[in-house]
Design an enzyme around this catalytic site. Structure first.
Site, PDB file in Angstrom:
ATOM      1  N   CYS A 109       0.832  -1.202   0.000  1.00  0.00           N
ATOM      2  CA  CYS A 109       0.000   0.000   0.000  1.00  0.00           C
ATOM      3  C   CYS A 109       0.870   1.256   0.000  1.00  0.00           C
ATOM      4  O   CYS A 109       0.595   2.222  -0.719  1.00  0.00           O
ATOM      5  CB  CYS A 109      -0.916  -0.027   1.220  1.00  0.00           C
ATOM      6  N   CYS A 208      -4.644  -2.661   5.831  1.00  0.00           N
ATOM      7  CA  CYS A 208      -4.454  -1.300   5.323  1.00  0.00           C
ATOM      8  C   CYS A 208      -5.626  -0.847   4.461  1.00  0.00           C
ATOM      9  O   CYS A 208      -5.938  -1.462   3.450  1.00  0.00           O
ATOM     10  CB  CYS A 208      -3.158  -1.269   4.505  1.00  0.00           C
TER      11      CYS A 208
END
Length: 375
Positions: A109, A208
């Site tokens: 991410c 995330c």
């Protein structure tokens, strides 16, 4: 003319205080809120406790970010990277779990979304000179090596360089980390003093940008599970049934659901082809230890030839999971993409799919994916 910084304003306390500090330092500051997950679009139903809520956690985060932006009198922009997150982060995450590996989505991410898509959007669409995040890490330019260095934060308990190990020189050159020298307690204190709505908001956990999920149920949205045997790695005796090999991680003790045992058991290994989950008892924990591992998909943050005497084999420290203490290792190059990492002492529960992150003292050299564990 003031330099412009676009902050990844997430609706949490860290990014809120990052905005405040940058304003104090004299920058022109704007916030940018990212939405990277859509539960309806992404079939996120099983394991999602928020599916029937009137307001989803992400929307509440946006409202908190907006309240902070209003309080600090800065603009707040909003951008969707839902498709990009799926393509670059979540697809890999699922493919790795299908192989019964244990990936780290936070690292991907950061690499593909926060410090790539977000960075490019901030610079190209919002005319930013820099981006800033609420991470606990430092970036410094070394005038001798002419390299941007990613350095551990002052608050070692919160240091997040492990998750930033896939970044490159260009990304670091455009990034500010205002919380580099602060502890979490100091950050919350600043937020309280400035009456920021996020001051007492709990830290986000879970996956995330997806958040808290019942992980087993969540994976069932995307991967069909197949039961199989749980086998004692020492005796080869079948002890029970697992619910799907992908749901277990090396070293795991809770959730194996073996009843009637005289001592706790740990996940020791997985045979994906045979769909066997190997476990060891507490008294046989030697099966959890390994002496080295092979890693690939290596990313060197900087030109390591300026930091080590021999790039083909050198000593450094490494972490194999977040918050693990640094371990002394020898890194040996096999080819440009493959390295062998030899441990100075046997290490417990090294997990395929996780990230090995390399350090020279406080400088993060880079990271790689653990591909094979050698006992």
């Amino acid at each position: 003319m003031k330099q412009k910084v676009v902050v990844g304003l997430s609706g949490g306390v860290d990014s809120s205080v990052a905005c405040y500090l940058l304003l104090q330092q004299g920058y022109e500051v704007e916030g940018l809120f990212m939405r990277n997950w859509d539960s309806a679009t992404n079939n996120d139903i099983l394991g999602n406790t928020n599916i029937n809520d009137d307001i989803c956690p992400q929307e509440q985060d946006y409202l908190d970010a907006k309240a902070v932006a209003d309080k600090l009198n800065i603009k707040l922009h909003r951008v969707d990277f839902i498709k990009e997150y799926w393509d670059y982060v979540f697809s890999y995450f699922i493919e790795e779990y299908k192989k019964a590996r244990t990936p780290n989505p936070d690292i991907l991410c950061n690499k593909y979304i926060k410090f790539d898509k977000f960075l490019n959007y901030a610079i190209n669409q919002l005319n930013a000179d820099y981006i800033a995040m609420g991470h606990y890490a430092k970036v410094e330019f070394n005038k001798t090596t002419k390299q941007y260095e990613l350095i551990k934060a002052s608050d070692i308990n919160k240091d997040q360089t492990y998750f930033l190990s896939q970044l490159n020189q260009n990304q670091l050159s455009k990034t500010l980390f205002p919380l580099a020298n602060l502890t979490k307690e100091q950050v919350r204190k600043i937020a309280l003093e400035q009456n920021l709505i996020t001051a007492n908001k709990k830290d986000s956990t879970g996956i995330c940008f997806i958040g808290e999920r019942n992980f087993t149920s969540f994976l069932q949205n995307y991967i069909p599970s197949q039961t199989g045997d749980i086998v004692d790695i020492k005796t080869n005796k079948v002890l029970g049934k697992h619910i799907g090999i992908m749901y277990y991680t090396i070293g795991q003790r809770k959730g194996i659901n073996l009843s009637g045992m005289s001592e706790p058991y740990y996940v020791a290994d997985k045979d994906v082809k045979k769909n066997i989950l190997y476990v060891c008892s507490t008294s046989d924990q030697s099966y959890l230890y390994s002496t080295s591992c092979l890693v690939n998909d290596i990313n060197w943050i900087l030109d390591i030839s300026k930091y080590v005497d021999d790039v083909n084999q050198f000593e450094c420290q490494a972490k194999f999971r977040y918050r693990q203490l640094d371990n002394k290792v020898v890194v040996k190059k096999i080819d440009d993409n493959n390295y062998k990492v030899m441990f100075k002492k046997p290490l417990k529960a090294i997990t395929i799919g996780q990230q090995a992150v390399f350090y020279l003292d406080d400088i993060c050299l880079g990271g790689a994916v653990i591909d094979k564990v050698i006992k």
